[in-house]
Enzyme design. Structure first.
Site, PDB file in Angstrom:
ATOM      1  CG  HIS A 187      -2.179  -0.782   0.955  1.00  0.00           C
ATOM      2  ND1 HIS A 187      -3.031  -1.185   1.942  1.00  0.00           N
ATOM      3  CD2 HIS A 187      -2.707  -1.236  -0.204  1.00  0.00           C
ATOM      4  CE1 HIS A 187      -4.024  -1.862   1.415  1.00  0.00           C
ATOM      5  NE2 HIS A 187      -3.852  -1.909   0.115  1.00  0.00           N
ATOM      6  CD  GLU A 430       3.741 -15.144 -28.783  1.00  0.00           C
ATOM      7  OE1 GLU A 430       4.473 -14.328 -28.209  1.00  0.00           O
ATOM      8  OE2 GLU A 430       2.889 -15.834 -28.170  1.00  0.00           O
ATOM      9  CG  ASP A 454       8.008 -15.050 -27.494  1.00  0.00           C
ATOM     10  OD1 ASP A 454       9.147 -15.352 -27.100  1.00  0.00           O
ATOM     11  OD2 ASP A 454       7.004 -15.088 -26.763  1.00  0.00           O
ATOM     12  CB  CYS A 501       0.846  -6.783 -27.167  1.00  0.00           C
ATOM     13  SG  CYS A 501       0.967  -8.521 -27.617  1.00  0.00           S
TER      14      CYS A 501
HETATM   15  C1  PEP Z   1       5.762 -10.980 -27.086  1.00  0.00           C
HETATM   16  O1  PEP Z   1       6.240 -12.114 -27.216  1.00  0.00           O
HETATM   17  O2  PEP Z   1       6.040 -10.032 -27.833  1.00  0.00           O
HETATM   18  C2  PEP Z   1       4.819 -10.699 -25.980  1.00  0.00           C
HETATM   19  C3  PEP Z   1       4.164  -9.553 -25.909  1.00  0.00           C
HETATM   20  O3  PEP Z   1       4.646 -11.634 -25.030  1.00  0.00           O
HETATM   21  P1  PEP Z   1       5.671 -11.984 -23.867  1.00  0.00           P
HETATM   22  O4  PEP Z   1       6.698 -10.883 -23.802  1.00  0.00           O
HETATM   23  O5  PEP Z   1       4.829 -12.091 -22.648  1.00  0.00           O
HETATM   24  O6  PEP Z   1       6.228 -13.284 -24.320  1.00  0.00           O
HETATM   25 MG    MG Z   2       5.394 -13.893 -26.269  1.00  0.00          MG
END
Ligand code: PEP
Ligand code: MG
Length: 569
Positions: A187, A430, A454, A501
């Site tokens: 917290h 990926e 990845d 992402c």
């Molecule tokens: C990625 O592989 O780009 C991804 C967003 O997943 P992580 O980094 O959790 O493997």
């Molecule tokens: Mg990944």
């Protein structure tokens, strides 16, 4: 230099003020008039309640309603008839003084909370000990350390800061916080972030390294602390602080602005999160949703799997807080670099090429995958949840997961349990294989999200965590760039949403290329969102076509990187 855990970003430079709570001596004293002693306890309880109310009201006006909830939680504990009843019974039954009765009962509760698996419940132990000490101080007439009136430029140093102490801090005077204990989610750390005071926690034995008045420099983003550093280090951090503050201020103007390029292309700018609590940051930085919820974090740092119910609550909370904004939740992605001891996974010879993510989940349908998918479906009734499947290499994996989802939907229908019948199911692209058959995937799935972390590793055949070969690990390698471009093109041709992402989505050198390729959604850590919005709104996708063509014409990573450096900002 001392290393700790980064708890609140920013640079703090100032003089150490060591905050030590007076050690309370609580003895088991016998009392004869127990009725009068119960009245004495009630008086102290009343006073503690009033003090807490003042702290809560102060926090609500100074910081925000959300932060005041921590103090309101303390008020709930103080009002709990089970707790106060037990203390009163202890005074009456054992004929002991209030201080000792409070000690016994609160310690017991704290121990129970501390032994629970749930991190939030463990946090209740700190809260319980905090109210215990405060009630005892009132009983003993010991004044609390007043940290509301410290000189400007103070760096608070303590073993641990109780939530009530942190709440009393005046940010105008406190330049930073360093503690020996605590974690990112304690917290005090949450409050430090809310008060925007840079903080580093869990710096072991720090109190033996620092005295009152020492110059302390801390970097809350990196989790490092210096005591009486050389002038050059101090100057380096002074300029870092100026840069940090200047950029932060400038970026605030992008809060509430749409993410639209100069030629009118609307981009979705969303966040990567690991825990439900992270949504607060998403709102703070005006994220337009969540592009990746890494659910494996719900499974980490515990001794058994979270139940379907616990997962349901976590997913529901995020969906509700984001109130209709998209929330892409990735199903369990463990194995590789992410180990979970209680899952009983054997060490793979080649963990990144082994038994992980969707491969593992499809093999553990009954105990792992179905409870997670069911929790996701049930939570989909409370917001705009989309399901994302990681590490697919062939369409069969997607079809098998999709069939399982359909089977669970039918079960929920039968049981009359609500869920979003139109829930979207997409994949992370990926792996090299998924990229090569992106056209096949695009015909069946609802959306793509490119995981460049990845994708780079699998395209370049380079372990993403191995320093010796890291010179090969670059998203700007022409092979990786071609792969990214192909994935985006396949998605656009099939008319499905394509996001990214991986870390590359927030890289200022990569953003112009992604815009030119036609990426729809960029997902990144919440604190990177405003900077990305500034960059995106400054570009025209049409004008970037020539940039992308040129970048794609190079033969080596270095040439691409050198060219894109001019866009680094
Ligand atoms: C990625 O592989 O780009 C991804 C967003 O997943 P992580 O980094 O959790 O493997
Ligand atoms: Mg990944």
């Amino acid at each position: 230099m001392y290393k700790g855990t980064s708890a609140s970003s920013g640079i703090g430079i100032g003089s150490a003020v060591i905050v030590e709570e007076a050690e309370l001596v609580i003895k088991r004293e016998a009392v004869t008039d127990t009725a009068a002693e119960v009245e004495r306890f009630k008086g102290a309880l009343d006073q503690t309640m009033k003090d807490t109310e003042v702290l809560a009201a102060d926090l609500a006006t100074r910081v925000g309603e959300k932060e005041a909830e921590i103090m309101q939680g303390h008020m709930m504990l103080l009002m709990d008839p089970m707790l106060t009843g037990e203390i009163e019974n202890s005074i009456t039954g054992e004929a002991i003084c209030s201080e000792y009765a409070v000690e016994q009962v609160c310690q017991n509760y704290a121990m129970v909370f501390a032994s629970m698996d749930d991190e939030l419940m463990q946090q209740r132990a700190t809260d319980m000990l905090d109210i215990k000490t405060r009630m005892q101080k009132v009983l003993l007439g010991v004044a609390s350390v007043d940290i509301s009136a410290l000189p400007a430029g103070s760096i608070l140093v303590a073993k641990d800061l109780t939530p009530s102490m942190t709440a009393g801090i005046n940010p105008a005077n406190v330049a930073g916080i360093v503690t020996e204990l605590g974690g990112k989610t304690s917290h005090s750390a949450i409050l430090a972030r809310a008060l925007e005071i840079s903080a580093v926690v869990a710096v072991s034995d720090f109190l033996t390294k620092v005295k009152n008045g020492d110059t302390v420099v801390l970097d809350g983003s990196e989790g490092v602390v210096y005591v009486n550093p050389e002038q050059s280090v101090k100057e380096e951090y002074e300029s870092k602080r100026e840069k940090f503050l200047k950029e932060k201020k400038e970026l605030e103007q992008y809060i509430g602005k749409p993410t639209v390029t100069k030629d009118g292309v609307h981009i979705e700018l969303v966040a990567n999160i690991g825990k439900p609590e992270d949504v607060e940051k998403v709102l703070q930085y005006d994220g337009e949703g969540v592009g990746l919820f890494r659910t494996e974090f719900l499974f980490m740092d515990r001794t058994s799997m979270p139940t379907e119910e616990e997962q349901f609550e976590a997913y529901k909370k995020v969906a509700e807080v984001l109130a209709g904004k998209p929330v892409i939740i990735r199903t369990l992605d463990i194995g590789g670099d992410k180990e979970i001891p209680y899952m009983g996974l054997q060490k793979d010879e080649n963990p990144f090429l082994g038994y992980r993510a969707i491969r593992f989940c499809l093999d553990r349908k009954d105990d792992v995958y179905k409870p997670q998918l069911r929790a996701l479906l049930r939570a989909s009734a409370f917001g705009n949840i989309k399901i994302m499947i990681p590490l697919v290499t062939c369409i069969d994996e997607y079809r098998e997961a999709k069939a399982l989802i359909e089977e669970l939907k039918a079960e929920l229908d039968q049981a009359g349990i609500a869920y979003n019948k139109e829930i979207q199911v997409g994949v992370m692209v990926e792996t090299a294989a998924a990229s090569l058959i992106a056209d096949i995937f695009a015909k069946e799935v609802d959306f793509f999200s490119i995981g460049t972390n990845d994708l780079t590793q699998y395209t370049m055949s380079v372990d993403r965590g191995n320093d010796k070969v890291s010179y090969l690990y670059s998203t700007f390698n022409p092979a990786v760039l071609r792969s990214i471009k192909r994935i985006i093109t396949c998605a656009r041709e099939a008319g499905i949403m394509v996001g990214m992402c991986g870390e590359a989505a927030s890289d200022p050198m990569m953003i112009p290329l992604l815009l030119a390729f036609g990426l729809n959604e960029f997902s990144m850590s919440a604190s990177a969102i405003l900077r990305a919005r500034k960059l995106i709104t400054g570009y025209s996708t049409e004008e970037l076509q020539a940039v992308a063509d040129k970048a794609m014409s190079f033969a080596t990573t270095k040439e691409v990187e050198d060219y894109m450096k001019t866009f680094a900002g």
